[in-house]
Design a protein around this motif. Structure first.
Motif, PDB file in Angstrom:
ATOM      1  N   LEU A  40     -15.544 -20.299  25.890  1.00 16.66           N
ATOM      2  CA  LEU A  40     -14.177 -20.180  25.237  1.00 16.66           C
ATOM      3  C   LEU A  40     -14.468 -19.464  24.011  1.00 16.66           C
ATOM      4  N   ALA A  41     -15.425 -18.652  23.688  1.00 16.79           N
ATOM      5  CA  ALA A  41     -15.421 -17.833  22.612  1.00 16.79           C
ATOM      6  C   ALA A  41     -14.864 -16.522  23.254  1.00 16.79           C
ATOM      7  N   TRP A  42     -14.184 -15.505  22.416  1.00 15.77           N
ATOM      8  CA  TRP A  42     -13.662 -14.206  22.466  1.00 15.77           C
ATOM      9  C   TRP A  42     -14.939 -13.408  22.679  1.00 15.77           C
ATOM     10  N   GLN A  43     -14.773 -12.367  23.371  1.00  9.00           N
ATOM     11  CA  GLN A  43     -15.831 -11.234  23.695  1.00  9.00           C
ATOM     12  C   GLN A  43     -15.647  -9.907  22.983  1.00  9.00           C
TER      13      GLN A  43
ATOM     14  N   LYS B 211     -13.953  15.005  16.596  1.00 10.21           N
ATOM     15  CA  LYS B 211     -14.786  13.417  16.534  1.00 10.21           C
ATOM     16  C   LYS B 211     -14.671  12.775  17.937  1.00 10.21           C
ATOM     17  N   ALA B 212     -15.678  12.040  18.035  1.00 14.23           N
ATOM     18  CA  ALA B 212     -15.672  11.120  19.207  1.00 14.23           C
ATOM     19  C   ALA B 212     -15.411   9.745  18.489  1.00 14.23           C
ATOM     20  N   LEU B 213     -14.281   9.245  18.964  1.00 12.65           N
ATOM     21  CA  LEU B 213     -13.564   8.118  18.578  1.00 12.65           C
ATOM     22  C   LEU B 213     -14.213   6.830  18.927  1.00 12.65           C
ATOM     23  N   THR B 214     -14.674   5.852  18.147  1.00 18.04           N
ATOM     24  CA  THR B 214     -15.094   4.471  18.592  1.00 18.04           C
ATOM     25  C   THR B 214     -14.025   3.667  18.334  1.00 18.04           C
ATOM     26  N   ILE B 215     -13.751   2.908  19.561  1.00 20.36           N
ATOM     27  CA  ILE B 215     -12.847   1.826  19.473  1.00 20.36           C
ATOM     28  C   ILE B 215     -13.534   0.617  19.812  1.00 20.36           C
ATOM     29  N   ARG B 216     -13.037  -0.594  19.204  1.00 18.97           N
ATOM     30  CA  ARG B 216     -13.482  -1.855  19.538  1.00 18.97           C
ATOM     31  C   ARG B 216     -12.585  -2.895  19.289  1.00 18.97           C
ATOM     32  N   GLY B 217     -12.842  -4.241  19.951  1.00 22.76           N
ATOM     33  CA  GLY B 217     -11.954  -5.307  19.894  1.00 22.76           C
ATOM     34  C   GLY B 217     -12.257  -6.583  20.452  1.00 22.76           C
ATOM     35  N   HIS B 218     -11.564  -7.320  20.699  1.00 26.99           N
ATOM     36  CA  HIS B 218     -11.840  -8.679  21.645  1.00 26.99           C
ATOM     37  C   HIS B 218     -10.841  -9.020  22.595  1.00 26.99           C
ATOM     38  N   ALA B 219     -11.638  -9.573  23.635  1.00 23.75           N
ATOM     39  CA  ALA B 219     -10.907  -9.961  24.993  1.00 23.75           C
ATOM     40  C   ALA B 219     -11.368 -11.472  24.910  1.00 23.75           C
ATOM     41  N   TRP B 220     -10.365 -12.368  25.724  1.00 15.61           N
ATOM     42  CA  TRP B 220     -10.540 -13.467  25.954  1.00 15.61           C
ATOM     43  C   TRP B 220      -9.610 -14.058  27.105  1.00 15.61           C
ATOM     44  N   ALA B 221     -10.070 -15.293  27.810  1.00 14.20           N
ATOM     45  CA  ALA B 221      -9.355 -15.376  28.989  1.00 14.20           C
ATOM     46  C   ALA B 221      -8.972 -17.004  29.013  1.00 14.20           C
TER      47      ALA B 221
END
Lengths: 392, 158
Positions: A336-339, A296-306
């Motif tokens: 100011l929104a997460w990415q 399996k090719a694992l897809t990961i995702r999430g959010h980043a902010w600063a």
């Protein structure tokens, strides 16, 4: 509804959409505040609840997965038709009072998606431990807020040239029910108060703000400790000095001005107020504990902010930081929104792995893999988030 | 021509009596409001020291199961009821069990609560409470980063 409670609800027609009176529940916060059952209750008096990473996968955080942080009692009797917001303080030119209808009709409305993170998010990891609710990773959300610019309202009342800070006041009650005490009354410097994205909001995700998140009026200052974003706000003071309300002094929402060794006692005068939150990220998919095949090719995702800044890159590591690979990173929908970040990972052998994510802000600062500088109240833990996976 | 009104004096007496009653009520209400404003401590902290007594506990409210005080989740050990009575009337016990501190820091925290949060003087109970906390909820060594624990393993569907 009146039949259920056995009495008429005064101002029942003014109740926010989707609002269920507290009397209908036996203190079950999940029903009362319409929260996902996987949310984690940290405290029931006052109510404090956090999300788990996988609950924060949506681009726009729904109410059901938003953390709750309260310092006092959630107010119960709110009438939006008689609600007043007063602008006062040493540095206001003309003390003014506005109804909600005034705010909505007099000023242009704006909608922004804003990241609000509790200053103490991640506190549970500090050693020696810090006092307070032991947040792990889930005291952050990025909802869509609609309201008027604080700047427009302050300018309508008039700002004297000696203004340095604003401080909010609200209707929530102190835990001891002492009417002379405010549970929290914080604020921000004028520069932050006058930013385009600093709102006096009356809607969240297109609906009335849920009661526990500040109905009918909330100050929203994205990128700063969420305690700056006062709930149930009925007064904003333009101050000619740094606001001195509850939780502005001592060690509250402050860190040592100069780094200290873990466990050091720090004098109040050597503590500095937290402003912008540091760069951080969260892997929101998959949930930690995933098992899958080597093919399996694992897809990961999430959010980043600063905080006040933008995130310029996010990397991931599957070998505890020996090597890092870059993730795809989207621009924020507004400042100011997460990415959103994502990556596809192929594993070359079976076994136990941890996937670590590391974000870097536009000034080149990255998240540490270890805990950042210790501070007495356990604020600003922006250490890398990681999840465990097994490849079969 | 003047009509005879024999009830008149009685009515006047009644009015006078009602007026007196209203004035007393007004006085009481204003006294209560000024108490609220000027001396809230008298109203809200009438019990300055809540004494310990395990015999005070009333049945189900203080049930112990598997060594845990069911209502609060606190560990059943020496000093439990003093902690329950003094430390859970403003905030819940989860604020206590989440926090792990040394004797010195608990004493500082109590002082802070007394100075800013309307906590009453604890008298000799303070030692009982702090001893209970440091014995049952001692600080844990976490180091710079803990290993991932309690991972809930599951098959990832496509």
């Amino acid at each position: 509804m009146a039949l259920l409670i056995g009495t008429d609800i005064v101002f029942g027609s003014n109740m926010p959409e989707d609002y269920v009176p507290l009397a209908l529940h036996e203190n079950d916060p999940f029903t009362m505040f319409k929260k996902n059952k996987d949310m984690v209750l940290l405290n029931d008096r006052p109510w404090n609840m956090e999300a788990q990473a996988h609950l924060l996968d949506d681009d726009i955080t729904p109410n059901s997965c938003m953390f709750i942080r309260n310092n006092g009692h959630v107010p119960e009797k709110i009438n939006p038709y008689t609600w007043k917001l007063t602008i006062d303080g040493e540095s206001v030119k003309h003390k003014k009072t506005y109804s909600l209808a005034d705010l909505k009709s007099k000023f242009k409305q704006h909608t922004y998606q804003l990241t609000l993170e509790c200053g103490g998010n991640g506190r549970s990891e500090f050693d020696p431990p810090a006092k307070g609710n032991q947040w792990t990773i889930g005291a952050v959300h990025c909802a869509q807020w609609t309201g008027v610019r604080l700047k427009d309202v302050l300018e309508d009342a008039g700002i004297k040239s000696d203004a340095v800070y604003i401080g909010y006041h609200a209707v929530d009650e102190h835990l001891s029910y002492d009417p002379n005490k405010e549970p929290i009354s914080r604020g921000c410097p004028m520069s932050k108060a006058l930013m385009d994205e600093t709102l006096l909001a009356f809607r969240m995700n297109g609906k009335d703000i849920p009661l526990v998140h500040g109905y009918p009026l909330r100050l929203v200052a994205g990128g700063w400790p969420a305690s700056v974003s006062g709930k149930w706000v009925n007064r904003i003071s333009i101050r000619n000095k740094v606001h001195d309300g509850t939780k502005m002094k001592g060690s509250a929402y402050r860190i040592p001005c100069k780094p200290v060794a873990p466990g050091t006692k720090v004098k109040d005068e050597d503590m500095c107020i937290i402003e912008s939150m540091p760069v951080k990220s969260l892997i929101t998919y998959p949930r930690s504990g995933a098992m899958f095949n080597l093919s399996k090719a694992l897809t990961i995702r999430g959010h980043a902010w600063a905080g006040e800044l933008e995130v310029s890159s996010v990397e991931y590591s599957i070998d505890f930081g020996s090597t890092w690979k870059s993730c795809t990173l989207k621009k924020p929908v507004n400042r100011l929104a997460w990415q959103r970040f994502s990556a596809t990972i192929r594993f070359s052998q079976t076994g136990y792995y941890e996937i670590w994510a590391k974000a870097t802000d536009s000034q080149g600062k990255s998240q540490p893999m270890l805990l950042p500088g210790w501070n007495p109240k356990g604020y600003l833990n922006n250490a890398c988030h990681r999840i465990a996976v097994k490849v079969k | 021509m003047r009509k005879d009104r024999p009830t008149y004096p009685e009515t006047r007496k009644l009015y006078r009596w009602m007026y007196g009653l209203v004035m007393i009520l007004v006085l009481l209400v204003s006294a209560f409001i000024s108490m609220n404003i000027f001396f809230p401590h008298w109203l809200y902290q009438s019990e300055t020291i809540i004494t310990s007594s395990e015999t005070n506990s009333d049945g189900d409210a203080d049930k112990i199961e598997n060594g845990i005080h069911v209502r609060t989740g606190l560990i059943d050990a020496e000093g439990l009821m003093v902690v329950v009575q003094n430390c859970t009337s403003c905030h819940s016990a989860s604020l206590i069990t989440q926090n792990r501190m040394t004797e010195e820091r608990w004493n500082e925290t109590i002082k802070w609560m007394q100075e800013t949060q309307n906590l009453w003087e604890l008298g000799p109970n303070q030692k009982v409470i702090v001893d209970y906390l440091v014995t049952n909820y001692p600080p844990m060594k976490k180091g710079r980063r803990m290993v991932l624990k309690d991972v809930d393993w599951y098959e990832l569907e496509d």
